[in-house]
Design a protein around this motif. Structure first.
Motif, PDB file in Angstrom:
ATOM      1  N   ARG A  28       0.810  -1.217   0.000  1.00 61.11           N
ATOM      2  CA  ARG A  28       0.000   0.000   0.000  1.00 61.11           C
ATOM      3  C   ARG A  28       0.845   1.270   0.000  1.00 61.11           C
ATOM      4  O   ARG A  28       0.599   2.204  -0.772  1.00 61.11           O
ATOM      5  N   ALA A  29       1.841   1.347   0.883  1.00 57.83           N
ATOM      6  CA  ALA A  29       2.646   2.562   1.013  1.00 57.83           C
ATOM      7  C   ALA A  29       3.332   2.924  -0.308  1.00 57.83           C
ATOM      8  O   ALA A  29       3.349   4.094  -0.709  1.00 57.83           O
ATOM      9  N   ALA A  30       3.879   1.927  -0.976  1.00 55.50           N
ATOM     10  CA  ALA A  30       4.561   2.190  -2.248  1.00 55.50           C
ATOM     11  C   ALA A  30       3.571   2.607  -3.330  1.00 55.50           C
ATOM     12  O   ALA A  30       3.857   3.508  -4.125  1.00 55.50           O
ATOM     13  N   VAL A  31       2.413   1.968  -3.357  1.00 58.08           N
ATOM     14  CA  VAL A  31       1.388   2.324  -4.353  1.00 58.08           C
ATOM     15  C   VAL A  31       0.942   3.762  -4.153  1.00 58.08           C
ATOM     16  O   VAL A  31       0.903   4.560  -5.100  1.00 58.08           O
ATOM     17  N   VAL A  32       0.624   4.125  -2.914  1.00 53.24           N
ATOM     18  CA  VAL A  32       0.168   5.491  -2.635  1.00 53.24           C
ATOM     19  C   VAL A  32       1.279   6.492  -2.939  1.00 53.24           C
ATOM     20  O   VAL A  32       1.021   7.562  -3.506  1.00 53.24           O
ATOM     21  N   ALA A  33       2.512   6.163  -2.599  1.00 56.30           N
ATOM     22  CA  ALA A  33       3.636   7.056  -2.903  1.00 56.30           C
ATOM     23  C   ALA A  33       3.797   7.241  -4.407  1.00 56.30           C
ATOM     24  O   ALA A  33       4.058   8.364  -4.879  1.00 56.30           O
ATOM     25  N   ASN A  34       3.632   6.170  -5.179  1.00 57.06           N
ATOM     26  CA  ASN A  34       3.720   6.278  -6.640  1.00 57.06           C
ATOM     27  C   ASN A  34       2.618   7.173  -7.191  1.00 57.06           C
ATOM     28  O   ASN A  34       2.862   8.005  -8.073  1.00 57.06           O
ATOM     29  N   VAL A  35       1.405   7.011  -6.670  1.00 54.51           N
ATOM     30  CA  VAL A  35       0.301   7.869  -7.106  1.00 54.51           C
ATOM     31  C   VAL A  35       0.626   9.324  -6.761  1.00 54.51           C
ATOM     32  O   VAL A  35       0.444  10.223  -7.585  1.00 54.51           O
ATOM     33  N   GLY A  36       1.129   9.555  -5.555  1.00 54.46           N
ATOM     34  CA  GLY A  36       1.499  10.914  -5.150  1.00 54.46           C
ATOM     35  C   GLY A  36       2.547  11.524  -6.067  1.00 54.46           C
ATOM     36  O   GLY A  36       2.455  12.701  -6.434  1.00 54.46           O
ATOM     37  N   SER A  37       3.536  10.726  -6.450  1.00 52.35           N
ATOM     38  CA  SER A  37       4.577  11.211  -7.373  1.00 52.35           C
ATOM     39  C   SER A  37       3.987  11.578  -8.728  1.00 52.35           C
ATOM     40  O   SER A  37       4.361  12.598  -9.331  1.00 52.35           O
ATOM     41  N   LEU A  38       3.067  10.747  -9.218  1.00 50.58           N
ATOM     42  CA  LEU A  38       2.428  11.041 -10.502  1.00 50.58           C
ATOM     43  C   LEU A  38       1.583  12.316 -10.433  1.00 50.58           C
ATOM     44  O   LEU A  38       1.584  13.119 -11.369  1.00 50.58           O
ATOM     45  N   VAL A  39       0.887  12.498  -9.325  1.00 51.05           N
ATOM     46  CA  VAL A  39       0.075  13.707  -9.145  1.00 51.05           C
ATOM     47  C   VAL A  39       0.979  14.937  -9.139  1.00 51.05           C
ATOM     48  O   VAL A  39       0.699  15.934  -9.824  1.00 51.05           O
ATOM     49  N   GLU A  40       2.059  14.883  -8.382  1.00 54.17           N
ATOM     50  CA  GLU A  40       3.000  16.014  -8.333  1.00 54.17           C
ATOM     51  C   GLU A  40       3.568  16.321  -9.713  1.00 54.17           C
ATOM     52  O   GLU A  40       3.658  17.488 -10.117  1.00 54.17           O
ATOM     53  N   LYS A  41       3.948  15.285 -10.437  1.00 57.44           N
ATOM     54  CA  LYS A  41       4.515  15.483 -11.775  1.00 57.44           C
ATOM     55  C   LYS A  41       3.473  16.090 -12.718  1.00 57.44           C
ATOM     56  O   LYS A  41       3.780  17.018 -13.473  1.00 57.44           O
ATOM     57  N   ALA A  42       2.262  15.591 -12.677  1.00 57.76           N
ATOM     58  CA  ALA A  42       1.205  16.136 -13.533  1.00 57.76           C
ATOM     59  C   ALA A  42       0.971  17.609 -13.221  1.00 57.76           C
ATOM     60  O   ALA A  42       0.862  18.439 -14.136  1.00 57.76           O
ATOM     61  N   ARG A  43       0.898  17.937 -11.959  1.00 59.06           N
ATOM     62  CA  ARG A  43       0.692  19.347 -11.581  1.00 59.06           C
ATOM     63  C   ARG A  43       1.843  20.226 -12.051  1.00 59.06           C
ATOM     64  O   ARG A  43       1.611  21.322 -12.552  1.00 59.06           O
ATOM     65  N   ARG A  44       3.074  19.767 -11.876  1.00 58.30           N
ATOM     66  CA  ARG A  44       4.246  20.526 -12.339  1.00 58.30           C
ATOM     67  C   ARG A  44       4.172  20.793 -13.833  1.00 58.30           C
ATOM     68  O   ARG A  44       4.553  21.859 -14.297  1.00 58.30           O
TER      69      ARG A  44
END
Length: 94
Positions: A28-44
């Motif tokens: 779970r932690a890695a999946v959520v972290a990956n989603v968070g990274s994708l969200v940050e990248k998309a926003r950037r």
């Protein structure tokens, strides 16, 4: 990425990353972290982020389990799609 001609736009769909959905998920932690990274990248990169959130009898709208996991923070300006079926696009409204 789309393979359709004349459709150059991109968006990130974040589907069902809710407390009661991912609780107990494998890694779970890695999946959520990956989603968070994708969200940050998309926003950037100014790519729209669309949040899709499920509710049904077992996942009541407004309950703690229904909420997006605390590690992620949808922006109020980002679109939010509520769904009531396993299929993210069946009978949904924006």
């Amino acid at each position: 990425m789309t393979t359709l001609e004349n459709r150059p736009n991109t968006a990130l769909l974040v589907v069902d990353v809710q407390r009661g959905v991912v609780e107990g998920a494998h890694d779970r932690a890695a999946v959520v972290a990956n989603v968070g990274s994708l969200v940050e990248k998309a926003r950037r990169e100014q790519i729209p982020v669309v949040w899709v959130q499920h509710s049904d009898e077992q996942l009541a709208r407004g309950s703690d389990d229904w909420r997006i996991v605390p590690e992620l923070a949808p922006d109020d300006a980002e679109p939010h799609v509520e769904k009531h079926y396993g299929d993210s696009f069946e009978d949904t409204t924006l």
